[in-house]
Design a protein around this motif. Sequence first.
Motif, mmCIF file in Angstrom:
data_model
loop_
_atom_site.group_PDB
_atom_site.id
_atom_site.type_symbol
_atom_site.label_atom_id
_atom_site.label_comp_id
_atom_site.label_asym_id
_atom_site.label_seq_id
_atom_site.Cartn_x
_atom_site.Cartn_y
_atom_site.Cartn_z
ATOM 1 N N HIS A 44 0.942 -1.350 -0.206
ATOM 2 C CA HIS A 44 0.006 0.350 -0.109
ATOM 3 C C HIS A 44 0.866 1.347 -0.033
ATOM 4 C CE1 HIS A 44 -4.281 -1.668 -0.165
ATOM 5 N NE2 HIS A 44 -3.847 -2.936 0.856
ATOM 6 N N ARG A 45 1.934 1.380 0.298
ATOM 7 C CA ARG A 45 2.662 2.985 0.533
ATOM 8 C C ARG A 45 3.214 2.841 -0.394
ATOM 9 N NH1 ARG A 45 4.092 0.034 5.624
ATOM 10 N NH2 ARG A 45 5.857 -0.620 4.387
ATOM 11 N N MET A 52 -6.608 1.300 -2.273
ATOM 12 C CA MET A 52 -6.887 0.770 -1.177
ATOM 13 C C MET A 52 -8.609 1.491 -1.764
ATOM 14 S SD MET A 52 -7.431 0.545 2.289
ATOM 15 C CE MET A 52 -5.358 0.744 3.100
ATOM 16 N N GLU A 53 -8.340 2.883 -1.990
ATOM 17 C CA GLU A 53 -9.626 3.065 -2.958
ATOM 18 C C GLU A 53 -10.201 2.384 -4.003
ATOM 19 O OE1 GLU A 53 -8.378 6.752 -5.409
ATOM 20 O OE2 GLU A 53 -7.770 7.941 -2.786
ATOM 21 N N ASP A 56 -12.293 -0.631 -1.490
ATOM 22 C CA ASP A 56 -12.759 -0.303 -0.802
ATOM 23 C C ASP A 56 -14.271 0.099 -1.889
ATOM 24 O OD1 ASP A 56 -11.290 -0.058 1.563
ATOM 25 O OD2 ASP A 56 -11.330 2.141 1.528
ATOM 26 N N ALA A 57 -13.922 0.329 -2.805
ATOM 27 C CA ALA A 57 -15.365 0.187 -4.039
ATOM 28 C C ALA A 57 -15.749 -1.203 -4.478
ATOM 29 C CB ALA A 57 -14.763 1.014 -4.691
ATOM 30 N N ARG A 58 -15.357 -2.136 -4.466
ATOM 31 C CA ARG A 58 -15.071 -2.804 -5.552
ATOM 32 C C ARG A 58 -15.063 -4.143 -4.207
ATOM 33 N NH1 ARG A 58 -11.353 -4.708 -9.660
ATOM 34 N NH2 ARG A 58 -12.408 -6.176 -9.868
ATOM 35 N N GLY A 74 -2.107 0.539 -9.105
ATOM 36 C CA GLY A 74 -1.685 1.821 -8.512
ATOM 37 C C GLY A 74 0.104 1.830 -8.994
ATOM 38 N N ASN A 75 0.615 2.369 -7.802
ATOM 39 C CA ASN A 75 1.806 2.789 -8.666
ATOM 40 C C ASN A 75 2.934 1.727 -8.453
ATOM 41 O OD1 ASN A 75 1.205 5.673 -8.460
ATOM 42 N ND2 ASN A 75 1.376 5.926 -6.409
ATOM 43 N N LEU A 76 3.118 0.498 -8.236
ATOM 44 C CA LEU A 76 3.879 -0.941 -8.601
ATOM 45 C C LEU A 76 3.832 -0.559 -10.030
ATOM 46 C CD1 LEU A 76 1.655 -2.321 -5.671
ATOM 47 C CD2 LEU A 76 4.347 -1.468 -5.504
#
Length: 184
Positions: A44-45, A52-53, A56-58, A74-76
Amino acid sequence: MKTQIQNCTLQLVQGDLTNQKIDAIVNAANSSLAGGGGVDGAIHRAGGPSIMEETDARYPDGCETGNAVISSAGNLPCKFVIHTVGPVWQGGIRREPELLKSAYHNSLQLAVDHQCESVAFPAISAGVYGYPMDLAAAHALMSVAEFLREHEAPKLVRFVLFDSGAYGAFSHALENVAKIVQKW
């Protein structure tokens, strides 16, 4: 260290899961998918808040132990993050081996369903969840080997182990799994 199963490679490396340039990495998540410490916190970092967003939504109800869900990365440097919940070790009397194998199987199935040719795992449940590393390694590698034997995909399954102790336990277990695989 690696071994071949069908036309797939099962590989062990020591390093940082979040740096893997691979189709999907697997997150050792908690059942609420709320982020946490260890592998989960590192993912997550490094991946940023969008992971996380999205979860949370799905997946507002989270994920049950032994199951898996998927999100973008994400940025990974990968395409997907597969979030799976391994069991908390309670002495092996609460179906922990079955649940751990299920976590690996369901993660691999999601990878195949999303056309991932490569996936990287941590040692699920072997950190704060207390699963003994040697047993976690044996159960994880056997589960993955059986999946690869049956599905012949993904082409590369990599275990990214954070320290030398985990790498040693998985190396020993892989030697034993390789002997079994040769008899298939």
